[in-house]
Design an enzyme around this catalytic site. Structure first.
Site, PDB file in Angstrom:
ATOM      1  CB  CYS A  64      -9.236  21.152  -2.801  1.00 14.18           C
ATOM      2  SG  CYS A  64      -9.757  22.428  -3.961  1.00 14.18           S
ATOM      3  CD  GLN A  65      -5.370  25.755   1.104  1.00 15.86           C
ATOM      4  OE1 GLN A  65      -5.313  24.665   1.663  1.00 15.86           O
ATOM      5  NE2 GLN A  65      -5.430  26.876   1.791  1.00 15.86           N
TER       6      GLN A  65
END
Length: 177
Positions: A64-65
């Protein structure tokens, strides 16, 4: 507890020929803004219902980020598989380590963050104007609140559709950063 893998370790293993399923659990807009090469987008909210889409032969690396959503997704998959890793620090760590990201859009903020920002500004403006100028401005806040309620209940967000066609969200040809 999630098993983690660092960006440098993942890169080294991939270069050495190790096979992984790289699963990016962010929204499609975030994925389009920049993702690891060969990563497949499978948004976090779909993972549990799509475990059959995962290859049973290769370990899974969730991305994810920053690592938060990947850790949450890993916890959800804990009973399904024991070969799930989380990329520590997510795409931020990958990019900071000097590894390439593939991108297809110039959006600086994910679409959902743009919706949050615009909705917040409109609600705040409606409230301030209702208190200082004319109480009728309260309808602006009510309208935005109704739109958010509709989006949550149905999955359709009119504001997201409008923002998605704005010039800063138009796709560019594949960009490697």
């Amino acid at each position: 507890m999630s098993k983690i893998i660092s960006a440098s370790d993942l890169s080294s293993r991939l270069e050495a020929g190790a096979r992984f399923q790289l699963i990016d659990v962010r929204s499609p807009q975030e994925y389009a803004a920049g993702h690891l090469p060969c990563a497949v987008n499978l948004p976090m909210e779909q993972v549990e219902s799509r475990t059959a889409d995962l290859n049973i032969h290769d370990p899974v690396v969730l991305i994810c980020q920053s690592g938060t959503r990947a850790n949450m997704t890993c916890a959800a998959l804990q009973n399904e598989r024991d070969d799930v890793l989380v990329l520590s620090g997510g795409t931020e760590a990958w990019e900071k380590a000097g590894m390439p990201l593939i991108g297809a859009t110039g959006a600086r903020l994910a679409l959902i963050r743009q919706v949050h920002l615009v909705a917040g500004v409109l609600v705040l403006a409606g409230a301030v104007l209702a208190l200082t100028v004319d109480p009728t401005w309260a309808y602006l806040s009510a309208f935005v609140g109704a739109g958010l309620t509709l989006a949550g209940a149905t999955g359709f967000c009119g504001m997201a559709h409008i923002l998605n066609i704005m010039p800063w969200n138009r796709p560019l040809k594949g960009v490697v950063r």
